[in-house]
Design a protein around this motif. Structure first.
Motif, PDB file in Angstrom:
ATOM      1  N   GLU A   1       0.782  -1.234   0.000  1.00  0.00           N
ATOM      2  CA  GLU A   1       0.000   0.000   0.000  1.00  0.00           C
ATOM      3  C   GLU A   1       0.819   1.292   0.000  1.00  0.00           C
ATOM      4  O   GLU A   1       0.355   2.304  -0.535  1.00  0.00           O
ATOM      5  N   PRO A   2       2.019   1.335   0.580  1.00  0.00           N
ATOM      6  CA  PRO A   2       2.780   2.589   0.485  1.00  0.00           C
ATOM      7  C   PRO A   2       3.077   3.008  -0.953  1.00  0.00           C
ATOM      8  O   PRO A   2       3.265   4.196  -1.222  1.00  0.00           O
ATOM      9  N   TRP A   3       3.106   2.060  -1.883  1.00  0.00           N
ATOM     10  CA  TRP A   3       3.460   2.368  -3.278  1.00  0.00           C
ATOM     11  C   TRP A   3       2.295   2.187  -4.252  1.00  0.00           C
ATOM     12  O   TRP A   3       2.248   2.861  -5.282  1.00  0.00           O
ATOM     13  N   VAL A   4       1.396   1.270  -3.973  1.00  0.00           N
ATOM     14  CA  VAL A   4       0.349   0.896  -4.925  1.00  0.00           C
ATOM     15  C   VAL A   4      -1.003   1.440  -4.483  1.00  0.00           C
ATOM     16  O   VAL A   4      -1.416   1.256  -3.337  1.00  0.00           O
ATOM     17  N   GLU A   5      -1.690   2.102  -5.412  1.00  0.00           N
ATOM     18  CA  GLU A   5      -3.023   2.633  -5.130  1.00  0.00           C
ATOM     19  C   GLU A   5      -4.067   1.522  -5.132  1.00  0.00           C
ATOM     20  O   GLU A   5      -4.852   1.373  -4.207  1.00  0.00           O
ATOM     21  N   ASN A   6      -4.085   0.751  -6.211  1.00  0.00           N
ATOM     22  CA  ASN A   6      -5.019  -0.359  -6.330  1.00  0.00           C
ATOM     23  C   ASN A   6      -4.652  -1.208  -7.534  1.00  0.00           C
ATOM     24  O   ASN A   6      -3.775  -0.852  -8.326  1.00  0.00           O
ATOM     25  N   TYR A   7      -5.327  -2.342  -7.660  1.00  0.00           N
ATOM     26  CA  TYR A   7      -5.283  -3.155  -8.872  1.00  0.00           C
ATOM     27  C   TYR A   7      -6.598  -2.946  -9.625  1.00  0.00           C
ATOM     28  O   TYR A   7      -7.611  -2.544  -9.045  1.00  0.00           O
ATOM     29  N   TRP A   8      -6.590  -3.240 -10.912  1.00  0.00           N
ATOM     30  CA  TRP A   8      -7.827  -3.218 -11.679  1.00  0.00           C
ATOM     31  C   TRP A   8      -7.768  -4.271 -12.774  1.00  0.00           C
ATOM     32  O   TRP A   8      -6.700  -4.621 -13.258  1.00  0.00           O
ATOM     33  N   ARG A   9      -8.950  -4.787 -13.128  1.00  0.00           N
ATOM     34  CA  ARG A   9      -9.058  -5.784 -14.180  1.00  0.00           C
ATOM     35  C   ARG A   9     -10.088  -5.316 -15.202  1.00  0.00           C
ATOM     36  O   ARG A   9     -11.197  -4.956 -14.855  1.00  0.00           O
ATOM     37  N   LEU A  10      -9.699  -5.316 -16.461  1.00  0.00           N
ATOM     38  CA  LEU A  10     -10.576  -4.905 -17.549  1.00  0.00           C
ATOM     39  C   LEU A  10     -10.715  -6.088 -18.499  1.00  0.00           C
ATOM     40  O   LEU A  10      -9.712  -6.675 -18.915  1.00  0.00           O
ATOM     41  N   GLN A  11     -11.964  -6.437 -18.835  1.00  0.00           N
ATOM     42  CA  GLN A  11     -12.199  -7.579 -19.711  1.00  0.00           C
ATOM     43  C   GLN A  11     -13.361  -7.272 -20.649  1.00  0.00           C
ATOM     44  O   GLN A  11     -14.343  -6.660 -20.250  1.00  0.00           O
ATOM     45  N   TRP A  12     -13.232  -7.693 -21.901  1.00  0.00           N
ATOM     46  CA  TRP A  12     -14.302  -7.446 -22.868  1.00  0.00           C
ATOM     47  C   TRP A  12     -14.340  -8.554 -23.923  1.00  0.00           C
ATOM     48  O   TRP A  12     -13.342  -9.232 -24.175  1.00  0.00           O
ATOM     49  N   ASN A  13     -15.492  -8.692 -24.537  1.00  0.00           N
ATOM     50  CA  ASN A  13     -15.696  -9.647 -25.625  1.00  0.00           C
ATOM     51  C   ASN A  13     -16.768  -9.049 -26.521  1.00  0.00           C
ATOM     52  O   ASN A  13     -17.961  -9.241 -26.291  1.00  0.00           O
ATOM     53  N   LEU A  14     -16.346  -8.324 -27.537  1.00  0.00           N
ATOM     54  CA  LEU A  14     -17.264  -7.571 -28.379  1.00  0.00           C
ATOM     55  C   LEU A  14     -17.610  -8.344 -29.649  1.00  0.00           C
ATOM     56  O   LEU A  14     -16.785  -9.105 -30.174  1.00  0.00           O
ATOM     57  N   PRO A  15     -18.825  -8.147 -30.175  1.00  0.00           N
ATOM     58  CA  PRO A  15     -19.211  -8.810 -31.431  1.00  0.00           C
ATOM     59  C   PRO A  15     -18.294  -8.387 -32.576  1.00  0.00           C
ATOM     60  O   PRO A  15     -17.701  -7.300 -32.562  1.00  0.00           O
ATOM     61  N   SER A  16     -18.185  -9.234 -33.571  1.00  0.00           N
ATOM     62  CA  SER A  16     -17.364  -8.933 -34.740  1.00  0.00           C
ATOM     63  C   SER A  16     -17.818  -7.629 -35.391  1.00  0.00           C
ATOM     64  O   SER A  16     -19.020  -7.397 -35.559  1.00  0.00           O
ATOM     65  N   GLY A  17     -16.882  -6.780 -35.709  1.00  0.00           N
ATOM     66  CA  GLY A  17     -17.178  -5.501 -36.327  1.00  0.00           C
ATOM     67  C   GLY A  17     -17.512  -4.393 -35.357  1.00  0.00           C
ATOM     68  O   GLY A  17     -17.740  -3.251 -35.762  1.00  0.00           O
ATOM     69  N   THR A  18     -17.552  -4.704 -34.055  1.00  0.00           N
ATOM     70  CA  THR A  18     -17.862  -3.714 -33.031  1.00  0.00           C
ATOM     71  C   THR A  18     -16.581  -3.254 -32.340  1.00  0.00           C
ATOM     72  O   THR A  18     -15.692  -4.062 -32.068  1.00  0.00           O
ATOM     73  N   SER A  19     -16.479  -1.972 -32.079  1.00  0.00           N
ATOM     74  CA  SER A  19     -15.328  -1.448 -31.339  1.00  0.00           C
ATOM     75  C   SER A  19     -15.800  -0.305 -30.443  1.00  0.00           C
ATOM     76  O   SER A  19     -16.878   0.263 -30.650  1.00  0.00           O
ATOM     77  N   TYR A  20     -14.983   0.012 -29.463  1.00  0.00           N
ATOM     78  CA  TYR A  20     -15.304   1.105 -28.546  1.00  0.00           C
ATOM     79  C   TYR A  20     -14.016   1.834 -28.194  1.00  0.00           C
ATOM     80  O   TYR A  20     -13.003   1.207 -27.867  1.00  0.00           O
ATOM     81  N   ARG A  21     -14.052   3.159 -28.276  1.00  0.00           N
ATOM     82  CA  ARG A  21     -12.892   3.968 -27.911  1.00  0.00           C
ATOM     83  C   ARG A  21     -13.025   4.388 -26.445  1.00  0.00           C
ATOM     84  O   ARG A  21     -13.908   5.172 -26.092  1.00  0.00           O
ATOM     85  N   SER A  22     -12.152   3.872 -25.625  1.00  0.00           N
ATOM     86  CA  SER A  22     -12.121   4.228 -24.209  1.00  0.00           C
ATOM     87  C   SER A  22     -11.168   5.405 -24.013  1.00  0.00           C
ATOM     88  O   SER A  22     -10.027   5.378 -24.489  1.00  0.00           O
ATOM     89  N   SER A  23     -11.649   6.438 -23.330  1.00  0.00           N
ATOM     90  CA  SER A  23     -10.839   7.630 -23.072  1.00  0.00           C
ATOM     91  C   SER A  23     -10.711   7.831 -21.570  1.00  0.00           C
ATOM     92  O   SER A  23     -11.718   7.811 -20.857  1.00  0.00           O
TER      93      SER A  23
END
Length: 274
Positions: free
Chosen positions: A36-58
């Protein structure tokens, strides 16, 4: 050392989080207490999008480095599964498509430099860097993680992989954390000079510490936190005037607020509010 849990981050981050949630699954997790003195947190990102679909994350820039494990659809520049992302001074855009999985270690401001003995300034605006401060066995253990594993198991593996790097916290890094905590804890502080007075630290020393540990200037960090607060309010459904929002977070007028907001977020606050 004081408890640092949730003491050095804002709640802002991903722009339009409700939209992101329609495309991906995002989970945040705590790290082991020893980290904890160095690390804020962990995070996990997971996705499974249909063919031809995309999303721009900002995502808004935070004054923090990230160590990540990335499999499946990966962002530009990622050629190995384990990479480091430095402090970015601009909006972080990633196009998500097909299927992918990312497990990230978000360090505190200055945490990565303190943890690895590196100079944060060398990673400023470096979106992909090799994890060279870590031993090969550490990188290999992290690379074995993936979407086939339970997220709590992944957290346990990362805790164990990073545990050998813990040591006593150096006083200068602790000073950086105190300054960051002051910036976040008192939102009436809108100029770096006010922060210096509150913390009892000189301008040159503060600049040197931020160059070494954070990789960005104190002025930039304070300004980003103000933008984060404004974006958070808009995401939460703020319906007041933009002039009032600008005044709330220390801008002299709405024009300056609009210019800085647009430069970082990519659209004006009025457009973002819609």
């Amino acid at each position: 050392m004081p408890d640092r849990k949730n003491a050095t981050t804002t709640q802002a981050g991903v722009l339009r989080p409700d939209q992101l949630a329609q495309y991906v699954d995002l989970v945040r997790l705590p790290c082991a207490p020893s980290l904890e003195p160095w690390v804020e947190n962990y995070w996990r990102l997971q996705w499974n999008l249909p063919s031809g679909t995309s999303y721009r994350s900002s995502t808004l820039p935070h004054p923090a480095c990230t160590l990540s494990v990335e499999h499946g659809w990966t962002r530009e520049g990622v050629t190995e599964p384990v990479v480091v992302t430095g402090v970015l001074t601009h909006r972080f855009d990633v196009v998500l498509a097909e299927s992918g999985w990312v497990f990230g270690v978000k360090f505190r401001p200055g945490g990565y430099a303190s943890f690895t003995g590196t100079v944060a300034r060398t990673l400023r605006d470096v979106p992909v860097a090799p994890p060279t401060p870590f031993r090969s066995e550490t990188v290999a253990a992290l690379a074995e993680l993936g979407g086939h594993l339970d997220v709590d198991h992944c957290r346990t593996v990362v805790d164990a992989a990073l545990a050998p790097y813990t040591r006593d916290v150096e006083p200068e890094y602790e000073t950086v954390l105190d300054v960051i905590g002051t910036m976040l804890g008192d939102r009436t502080l809108i100029r770096v000079g006010q922060v210096e007075d509150r913390c009892g630290i000189g301008t040159r020393r503060l600049q040197r510490l931020f160059e070494r540990y954070v990789g960005a200037t104190p002025k930039w960090v304070l300004g980003r936190y103000r933008i984060h607060d404004a974006v958070r309010d808009l995401d939460d459904g703020y319906t007041g005037s933009l002039a009032e929002l600008a005044a709330r977070y220390g801008w002299f007028d709405q024009a300056h607020f609009t210019r800085e907001f647009t430069e970082l977020v990519g659209v004006s606050p009025g457009t973002y509010q819609l």
